[in-house]
Scaffold this motif. Structure first.
Motif, mmCIF file in Angstrom:
data_model
loop_
_atom_site.group_PDB
_atom_site.id
_atom_site.type_symbol
_atom_site.label_atom_id
_atom_site.label_comp_id
_atom_site.label_asym_id
_atom_site.label_seq_id
_atom_site.Cartn_x
_atom_site.Cartn_y
_atom_site.Cartn_z
ATOM 1 N N UNK A 1 -50.036 8.358 62.968
ATOM 2 C CA UNK A 1 -49.076 7.300 63.306
ATOM 3 C C UNK A 1 -49.774 6.349 64.280
ATOM 4 N N UNK A 2 -49.151 5.230 64.658
ATOM 5 C CA UNK A 2 -49.828 4.331 65.608
ATOM 6 C C UNK A 2 -50.202 5.003 66.926
ATOM 7 N N UNK A 3 -49.469 6.029 67.334
ATOM 8 C CA UNK A 3 -49.714 6.604 68.655
ATOM 9 C C UNK A 3 -50.216 8.044 68.635
ATOM 10 N N UNK A 4 -50.232 8.703 67.467
ATOM 11 C CA UNK A 4 -50.504 10.137 67.492
ATOM 12 C C UNK A 4 -51.101 10.621 66.180
ATOM 13 N N UNK A 5 -51.617 11.866 66.212
ATOM 14 C CA UNK A 5 -52.032 12.583 65.010
ATOM 15 C C UNK A 5 -51.212 13.868 64.964
ATOM 16 N N UNK A 6 -50.513 14.077 63.857
ATOM 17 C CA UNK A 6 -49.630 15.224 63.724
ATOM 18 C C UNK A 6 -50.119 16.104 62.578
ATOM 19 N N UNK A 7 -50.155 17.412 62.803
ATOM 20 C CA UNK A 7 -50.698 18.354 61.838
ATOM 21 C C UNK A 7 -49.562 18.966 61.011
#
Length: 266
Positions: A111-117
């Motif tokens: 996402x613009x602010x994060x990496x989610x697994x």
């Protein structure tokens, strides 16, 4: 055109950093010298902003960066996305298909602010360790921000590519960013469109944009930039896209490109 008119954009892996994931001293010194002369320096990468920040290890860029392989233009100073081209809603269904068809594959959502697994495996664990990132696990329905990129991590990339061809997927495109990373991006979003948006933000014509990259996800960037360069370690077909071939990444490819620019533009 002078040095202070140029916007220099560099890829990271295989271009800026060496095999130890460090910026060679030669590159670091040349980039600082280039910026001191008034040149604009930015990164174009598939990485997240946090990964870029850690990779730069104290080196401050003086222009926004292109992230998620073109989907996001991000101001590293304010930690704010200046533009974002999200994946379409259909990308969620495509992601579910990969999760089901490849139970051993790891899947990351940017996402613009994060990496989610969504699901981890050894490849994603290596990826997070390599980029020195702490990550959060999440379910698809828990992600509220726009999806900018989906990374499917597997050592079985040919099978992933074949599966991709087995169903229509309007609205998205797929690209390999390494031999283990198969990425889903918004249709029309790539490093070429990313640096075009960056140039617009910076008020720089494309003729004054210098770019250096080494892999297949750099193709559009090299085709779009007015002054394209490729390190000697790039595949031969990528080298054909460049005006300049520098030394290898390990030897300081970005520094050599800056030296070429200095000779050309003072």
């Amino acid at each position: 055109m002078k040095i202070q008119d140029i916007l220099l954009v560099s890829d990271i892996d295989g271009t800026l950093i060496d095999k130890n994931h460090q910026i060679p001293t030669r590159n670091r010194e040349a980039i600082c010298r280039f910026m001191q002369k008034g040149g604009g320096f930015a990164i174009a990468t598939g990485r997240s902003w946090e990964s870029v920040e850690k990779c730069l290890d104290g080196l401050k860029v003086n222009r926004p960066c292109v992230l998620a392989n073109g989907g996001v233009v991000f101001d590293m100073q304010t930690r704010r996305a200046l533009s974002c081209q999200p994946l379409p809603a259909e990308a969620i269904e495509y992601t579910r298909r990969f999760l089901k068809a490849f139970p051993e594959a790891g899947v990351e959502v940017f996402t613009p602010s994060d990496v989610l697994m969504l699901r981890e495996n050894q490849v994603t664990r290596d990826h997070m360790r390599h980029e020195r990132l702490q990550y959060q696990t999440a379910k698809i329905e828990e992600i509220t921000e726009p999806w900018c990129k989906v990374l499917i991590a597997s050592t079985e990339q040919p099978a992933l590519m074949e599966f991709t061809r087995s169903f229509p997927h309007p609205g998205v495109r797929f690209v390999a960013s390494s031999d283990r990373y198969w990425e889903m991006l918004p249709e029309g979003a790539d490093k070429g469109t990313g640096i075009a948006r960056l140039a617009e933000v910076c008020g720089v014509p494309m003729s004054a944009v210098a770019a250096i990259g080494d892999y297949y996800n750099d193709v559009e960037m090299l085709q779009t930039a007015g002054i394209p360069a490729v390190p000697a370690n790039a595949p031969e077909e990528i080298q054909k896209l460049a005006k300049w071939i520098t030394c290898s990444c390990e030897e300081g490819a970005v520094a050599e490109f800056i030296e070429i620019l200095e000779r050309m533009y003072g």
